[in-house]
Motif scaffolding. Sequence first.
Motif, mmCIF file in Angstrom:
data_model
loop_
_atom_site.group_PDB
_atom_site.id
_atom_site.type_symbol
_atom_site.label_atom_id
_atom_site.label_comp_id
_atom_site.label_asym_id
_atom_site.label_seq_id
_atom_site.Cartn_x
_atom_site.Cartn_y
_atom_site.Cartn_z
ATOM 1 N N UNK A 194 27.193 36.692 72.525
ATOM 2 C CA UNK A 194 28.604 36.571 72.143
ATOM 3 C C UNK A 194 28.907 37.466 70.950
ATOM 4 N N UNK A 195 28.056 37.365 69.935
ATOM 5 C CA UNK A 195 28.274 38.168 68.728
ATOM 6 C C UNK A 195 28.230 39.655 69.055
ATOM 7 N N UNK A 196 27.274 40.044 69.910
ATOM 8 C CA UNK A 196 27.137 41.466 70.258
ATOM 9 C C UNK A 196 28.362 41.965 71.020
ATOM 10 N N UNK A 197 28.884 41.135 71.940
ATOM 11 C CA UNK A 197 30.055 41.546 72.713
ATOM 12 C C UNK A 197 31.274 41.710 71.817
ATOM 13 N N UNK A 198 31.477 40.747 70.908
ATOM 14 C CA UNK A 198 32.625 40.829 70.003
ATOM 15 C C UNK A 198 32.476 42.013 69.056
ATOM 16 N N UNK A 199 31.252 42.247 68.585
ATOM 17 C CA UNK A 199 31.010 43.371 67.687
ATOM 18 C C UNK A 199 31.283 44.695 68.393
ATOM 19 N N UNK A 200 30.905 44.788 69.665
ATOM 20 C CA UNK A 200 31.152 46.018 70.434
ATOM 21 C C UNK A 200 32.650 46.267 70.587
ATOM 22 N N UNK A 244 40.850 38.815 68.274
ATOM 23 C CA UNK A 244 39.396 38.874 68.337
ATOM 24 C C UNK A 244 38.708 38.055 67.259
ATOM 25 N N UNK A 245 39.096 38.222 66.004
ATOM 26 C CA UNK A 245 38.330 37.684 64.879
ATOM 27 C C UNK A 245 38.104 36.185 65.021
ATOM 28 N N UNK A 269 22.133 42.069 60.552
ATOM 29 C CA UNK A 269 23.064 42.173 61.688
ATOM 30 C C UNK A 269 24.220 43.083 61.315
ATOM 31 N N UNK A 270 24.958 43.573 62.291
ATOM 32 C CA UNK A 270 26.143 44.390 61.974
ATOM 33 C C UNK A 270 27.104 43.597 61.094
ATOM 34 N N UNK A 326 35.372 43.673 61.796
ATOM 35 C CA UNK A 326 36.504 44.272 61.110
ATOM 36 C C UNK A 326 36.225 44.759 59.704
ATOM 37 N N UNK A 327 35.125 44.331 59.090
ATOM 38 C CA UNK A 327 34.851 44.746 57.719
ATOM 39 C C UNK A 327 34.703 46.258 57.599
#
Length: 557
Positions: free
Chosen positions: A43-49, A86-87, A339-340, A344-345
Motif C-alpha cells: 500500500x505504502x509503495x503504491x501511494x508513494x509511486x 491521496x494523502x 523508507x521514502x 508529498x514532502x
Amino acid sequence: MNFNIEFQKILMKRLLKKLLLRRLRWILRGHRTLKTEGSEAKIYAAIQAVATAEFLKNKVYSKLIFGAAVEKAELAIRQYLLARTVVGFRFSKPLLYALGKPKGWVTHPLPHEWRKVVRKYGFKLPRIWSAAVWNGFVIFLFLRGILSIGKKIWGSVKALIHPSLSMPNRFVFFNGLTAGNIPHSQENGPSYDIVSWYWQWSDRVKKIDALCHDVKGVDTCKINGVPVMTVSSAILPLMKLGALLRYIRWSFAAIFLAMIDLLRGRWWHALLLEEGSLAAIIRLQSHQNMAQDYLFHNSNWTYRPLWTYEAAQKGSRITFYFYSSAGGDGFKRANGDYPPPYFGYSMMNWPHYLVWDNHQANAIRLLVGERVNVSVVGPIWFHSSGIKLPALSSKAIAVFDVQPVRDSFYQSFGIDFDYYTPTTTIQFLSDIDMALARSNYQFILKRKRHIGRLLHPKYKHFIKKLTERCDFVNIDPDISAIQLIKECAAVISMPFTSTAIIAKELGKPSVYYDPHGLIQKDDRGAHGIDILCGPEELSAWIATIDNVETMNETLCS
C-alpha cells in the motif's frame, strides 16, 4: 405521516451503517491479506509511486487560472491532487478495500496517469468506471469553483454597500489554527501558543498593528498591546468598485475557459478554478487588505495555494513552520535504509521554512534541495490552554507516549511498519512504571491530544488502572508540553515525539525509550538524542538522573 418519515429515516440510518460496516470489514480483510502474504509495504509503495509520478508534461497552462504560479502549474496540480485525493488513509482505504473484497476494484478519483501507476501494483481499476469517477470529481470541483466565485462577488458587493471591515495597516495572518493556538489568560502560567511564539521570534515582521487568524468564536486578546483578532479569511473581500468589476470580468473569462478546456480534455483548469479565483482576488487586492506575513504549518504541507504566489509577488512574506520536529522520514530499517519520505514532502516548494534544529534543516534540504531557504529557530510553540498544571513532586519525570488508536482506524492507513500499537505503547509505559517505582520518581504521563472514541480500549483500560494509584499523575492533554517539562526533573519520550527535543532545549535530561528494540539507535529521526532499549538501559539512565541531582545539590550547598 410524521411517524412514516421518522421510520424511513431510521431505516436509512441502519442501512447506511450496515453498508459502512460491510466496507470496513473488507478494508480490514485487505489488511489481513497483506499481513498473511508478508507484503505490508504494498500500500505504502503504491501511494508513494503515485505521489512521485509526474504528469501533464508539455501541456498548456493558462495564466488566467494559474497567474503568478503558471511556471509551477504542473507541480501545483500534483500538490493539489495529493492533498485532495491521496494523502493519508483517504487513498489507502480504497486500496485495502480492493484487496479485501473478492473481485474488488479501486473506486477513487485519479487522473489517467495515476491510474496507470496503480494498475502496475496489481490493483483493478475498470477503465470506463474509473474515468467516470474521475470526470465526476472534476465536474464537482468545477461547479464548486463557480459557486465560490459567486460567494466572493456577493461578499465584496456587501462590503462595498455596508463597509464594516476595518483592517489595520500592517498585520500578519496565521492560517489553519484552532482555539488552542490562540493566546489564553496567563493566570495559570504563560501561553505557549504559536501566536505568542511569533511575537517573541527575533525575525518576525516588526511594527505590526494586529496578529490575525480565522478561528471563529474566540475573543480578541492582546500581546503587548497588539490585538490578536479574528478575520473572516486570509482572502478578504475586494473593497474597491474598480477591482470588483475587474474580478467579475475575470470570472466570466475563467469559467468559460475552464468549461471549454474540460470538454476538450484539459481538465486541470476546471479542477483548479476555485483556487485560481482566490489567486485572482489577491492579484486585485489593495495592499492594506494583505498581510505582511502569511504563516502556514506542517499539518498541511502538501499543497501550496495558488494565491500565495500572488501574495509573494506583491511583497508579502510566505512562511511555512514546523510545530513538530518531523522531517518526513519513516523509521530507519534494520538493513540501514530509510523508507521514502512521507507523501508529498519532496514536492514542497514553500519560499521559507522555519525548523527546530540543524537535524531538521538537513532533512528538509535533503528533500527539497540544498538551496532552499531554511531558518533554524528552536522549538516552535503551537498549542496551549488555560488549564492549571497540578502540583508535582520535585522528583517528577514527564513521560510522553503515542496513544494507540482502534485497530479499525489504524489498519486503514496501510502502514508497513507497525510500531504505534497497543502492545508497544503498553510495554513502553509498563517498563517506565517499574523503573520509576524502584527509583522513587513520580510518574507523570501526558498524552498528545484528546481523541475520544478512537482511543484503543486496551490502552484506555491500562491507563485507567494506572490512574488509580497515588504515584501516577495523568496530565490533561491540552496542557502545554513545555509548561509540564519545565516542572519536571527529566523527560522520557516515545520515538520520535518532539517533546524529547523540547526537553533538551530546556536543559532537562531527555531520552527516547523503545521497549522492543525495533528502532535503530542511530536513526536520524532522534535528532542526536539517545535511544534506550529495554528495562536495564532505562534503569541505568534513571540512575544517572539521581547522580546529576546529587551533584547539583552539592554545588549549591
